[in-house]
Design a protein around this motif. Sequence first.
Motif, PDB file in Angstrom:
ATOM      1  N   TYR A 170      35.368  28.895  37.547  1.00  0.00           N
ATOM      2  CA  TYR A 170      34.891  28.547  38.882  1.00  0.00           C
ATOM      3  C   TYR A 170      35.832  29.102  39.943  1.00  0.00           C
ATOM      4  N   LYS A 171      35.221  29.621  40.994  1.00  0.00           N
ATOM      5  CA  LYS A 171      35.947  29.944  42.225  1.00  0.00           C
ATOM      6  C   LYS A 171      35.427  28.985  43.289  1.00  0.00           C
ATOM      7  N   ASN A 172      36.285  28.066  43.700  1.00  0.00           N
ATOM      8  CA  ASN A 172      35.863  26.983  44.591  1.00  0.00           C
ATOM      9  C   ASN A 172      34.706  26.227  43.905  1.00  0.00           C
ATOM     10  N   SER A 173      33.531  26.238  44.476  1.00  0.00           N
ATOM     11  CA  SER A 173      32.384  25.570  43.837  1.00  0.00           C
ATOM     12  C   SER A 173      31.419  26.569  43.218  1.00  0.00           C
ATOM     13  N   GLU A 174      31.832  27.829  43.124  1.00  0.00           N
ATOM     14  CA  GLU A 174      30.945  28.879  42.620  1.00  0.00           C
ATOM     15  C   GLU A 174      31.152  29.101  41.118  1.00  0.00           C
ATOM     16  N   HIS A 175      30.077  29.026  40.370  1.00  0.00           N
ATOM     17  CA  HIS A 175      30.084  29.329  38.934  1.00  0.00           C
ATOM     18  C   HIS A 175      30.202  30.847  38.786  1.00  0.00           C
ATOM     19  N   ILE A 176      31.274  31.312  38.102  1.00  0.00           N
ATOM     20  CA  ILE A 176      31.488  32.760  37.963  1.00  0.00           C
ATOM     21  C   ILE A 176      30.967  33.226  36.593  1.00  0.00           C
ATOM     22  N   PHE A 177      31.764  33.085  35.520  1.00  0.00           N
ATOM     23  CA  PHE A 177      31.369  33.550  34.194  1.00  0.00           C
ATOM     24  C   PHE A 177      31.603  32.440  33.169  1.00  0.00           C
ATOM     25  N   LEU A 178      30.826  32.513  32.079  1.00  0.00           N
ATOM     26  CA  LEU A 178      30.923  31.526  31.006  1.00  0.00           C
ATOM     27  C   LEU A 178      31.347  32.204  29.705  1.00  0.00           C
ATOM     28  N   ALA A 179      32.269  31.565  28.993  1.00  0.00           N
ATOM     29  CA  ALA A 179      32.580  31.937  27.607  1.00  0.00           C
ATOM     30  C   ALA A 179      32.017  30.837  26.711  1.00  0.00           C
ATOM     31  N   TYR A 180      31.199  31.242  25.701  1.00  0.00           N
ATOM     32  CA  TYR A 180      30.438  30.231  24.938  1.00  0.00           C
ATOM     33  C   TYR A 180      30.285  30.709  23.491  1.00  0.00           C
ATOM     34  N   VAL A 181      30.407  29.754  22.538  1.00  0.00           N
ATOM     35  CA  VAL A 181      30.204  30.055  21.129  1.00  0.00           C
ATOM     36  C   VAL A 181      29.735  28.796  20.405  1.00  0.00           C
ATOM     37  N   HIS A 182      28.834  29.001  19.429  1.00  0.00           N
ATOM     38  CA  HIS A 182      28.361  27.868  18.618  1.00  0.00           C
ATOM     39  C   HIS A 182      28.219  28.370  17.179  1.00  0.00           C
ATOM     40  N   HIS A 183      29.205  28.004  16.348  1.00  0.00           N
ATOM     41  CA  HIS A 183      29.184  28.385  14.946  1.00  0.00           C
ATOM     42  C   HIS A 183      28.934  27.138  14.109  1.00  0.00           C
ATOM     43  N   THR A 184      27.963  27.249  13.193  1.00  0.00           N
ATOM     44  CA  THR A 184      27.703  26.134  12.286  1.00  0.00           C
ATOM     45  C   THR A 184      28.627  26.162  11.079  1.00  0.00           C
ATOM     46  N   VAL A 200      43.705  33.057  50.776  1.00  0.00           N
ATOM     47  CA  VAL A 200      44.645  31.945  50.719  1.00  0.00           C
ATOM     48  C   VAL A 200      43.873  30.642  50.963  1.00  0.00           C
ATOM     49  N   GLY A 201      44.015  29.697  50.069  1.00  0.00           N
ATOM     50  CA  GLY A 201      43.281  28.437  50.183  1.00  0.00           C
ATOM     51  C   GLY A 201      42.140  28.314  49.194  1.00  0.00           C
ATOM     52  N   ASP A 202      41.741  29.436  48.566  1.00  0.00           N
ATOM     53  CA  ASP A 202      40.748  29.348  47.494  1.00  0.00           C
ATOM     54  C   ASP A 202      41.362  28.661  46.273  1.00  0.00           C
ATOM     55  N   VAL A 203      40.497  28.214  45.370  1.00  0.00           N
ATOM     56  CA  VAL A 203      40.966  27.638  44.106  1.00  0.00           C
ATOM     57  C   VAL A 203      40.145  28.224  42.965  1.00  0.00           C
ATOM     58  N   VAL A 204      40.816  28.431  41.829  1.00  0.00           N
ATOM     59  CA  VAL A 204      40.167  28.970  40.636  1.00  0.00           C
ATOM     60  C   VAL A 204      40.559  28.078  39.456  1.00  0.00           C
ATOM     61  N   PHE A 205      39.575  27.727  38.613  1.00  0.00           N
ATOM     62  CA  PHE A 205      39.852  26.841  37.483  1.00  0.00           C
ATOM     63  C   PHE A 205      38.743  27.003  36.438  1.00  0.00           C
ATOM     64  N   LEU A 206      38.983  26.451  35.266  1.00  0.00           N
ATOM     65  CA  LEU A 206      37.995  26.440  34.180  1.00  0.00           C
ATOM     66  C   LEU A 206      37.447  25.036  33.995  1.00  0.00           C
ATOM     67  N   ARG A 207      36.154  24.969  33.688  1.00  0.00           N
ATOM     68  CA  ARG A 207      35.521  23.690  33.383  1.00  0.00           C
ATOM     69  C   ARG A 207      34.891  23.749  31.997  1.00  0.00           C
ATOM     70  N   LEU A 208      35.052  22.633  31.273  1.00  0.00           N
ATOM     71  CA  LEU A 208      34.432  22.513  29.961  1.00  0.00           C
ATOM     72  C   LEU A 208      32.923  22.366  30.130  1.00  0.00           C
ATOM     73  N   TRP A 209      32.188  23.158  29.346  1.00  0.00           N
ATOM     74  CA  TRP A 209      30.727  23.119  29.404  1.00  0.00           C
ATOM     75  C   TRP A 209      30.223  21.748  28.931  1.00  0.00           C
ATOM     76  N   PRO A 210      29.144  21.209  29.547  1.00  0.00           N
ATOM     77  CA  PRO A 210      28.652  19.878  29.140  1.00  0.00           C
ATOM     78  C   PRO A 210      28.323  19.805  27.643  1.00  0.00           C
ATOM     79  N   ASN A 211      28.757  18.722  27.025  1.00  0.00           N
ATOM     80  CA  ASN A 211      28.515  18.439  25.601  1.00  0.00           C
ATOM     81  C   ASN A 211      29.155  19.479  24.672  1.00  0.00           C
ATOM     82  N   ALA A 212      30.172  20.203  25.194  1.00  0.00           N
ATOM     83  CA  ALA A 212      30.904  21.151  24.362  1.00  0.00           C
ATOM     84  C   ALA A 212      32.316  20.608  24.132  1.00  0.00           C
ATOM     85  N   LYS A 213      33.010  21.205  23.169  1.00  0.00           N
ATOM     86  CA  LYS A 213      34.394  20.799  22.919  1.00  0.00           C
ATOM     87  C   LYS A 213      35.209  22.017  22.500  1.00  0.00           C
ATOM     88  N   LEU A 214      36.494  21.943  22.790  1.00  0.00           N
ATOM     89  CA  LEU A 214      37.405  23.046  22.507  1.00  0.00           C
ATOM     90  C   LEU A 214      38.493  22.567  21.562  1.00  0.00           C
TER      91      LEU A 214
END
Length: 232
Positions: A170-184, A200-214
């Motif tokens: 995420y950049k501020n409240s904007e969804h940028i790119f997703l990394a995703y994998v589901h292996h059985t 200056v003043g922007d924020v960048v961070f990662l969010r865990l996808w709903p119902n996913a785990k790392l």
Amino acid sequence: MKITVVFLGFLMVGSVATDQHKTQADNKTVALPPAHEQPCARDVQAVLRQLTASLAQQKVEMKVLQKENQEQSAKLKELEGQKTQVDKLKQQLQVRQVAFSASLLARGHGFTGPFHALTTLRFQRVITNVGKAYNPHTGVFTPPVRGVYHFEWYIGTPGGHRQPAGAVLYKNSEHIFLAYVHHTSHYGTSSNGATLLLEVGDVVFLRLWPNAKLFDNHNHHTTFSGHLLFTM
């Protein structure tokens, strides 16, 4: 009788003349200064001349010292200005040096998630944080200078679980790119990257996808990194 009167008259005239001459002599004596006082007056005048010359010399020396002090003050101000410029350049150089890299868990091993909603991830084991722009307590990167930044993140999860692994940048409240994998079965990984123009003043961070785990352990499979490419 006539002879006697004439003689008395002569005596009186002589006496008056003598008194007048004495008075004139006395007056002349009073008008002249004593002989012992004249050399003292000359000494005083000589001392005054010496003092006057000494004062004049001191004034010249004071002017010279004042000029030297002014020159020294000007040099000191110039040096202070140069030091200020050097400090600014150092600060600008430090601002232009921004890079961080961190893994999800500080110690041990285990899963993060799942959660029903998007949840900000805190990458706690920081191995690089040049510029102190990344905050491991919040998981948020804050750019210290306007420029172009590049970010990468890697996620991993053991197979055999119902939940996928996913993290979105995420950049501020904007969804940028997703990394995703589901292996059985078997271990699964995914990664992604993005280059962003940040203010200056922007924020960048990662969010865990709903119902996913790392998953993460001492091998540090799940990481988040970023660095400044160039300023704008």
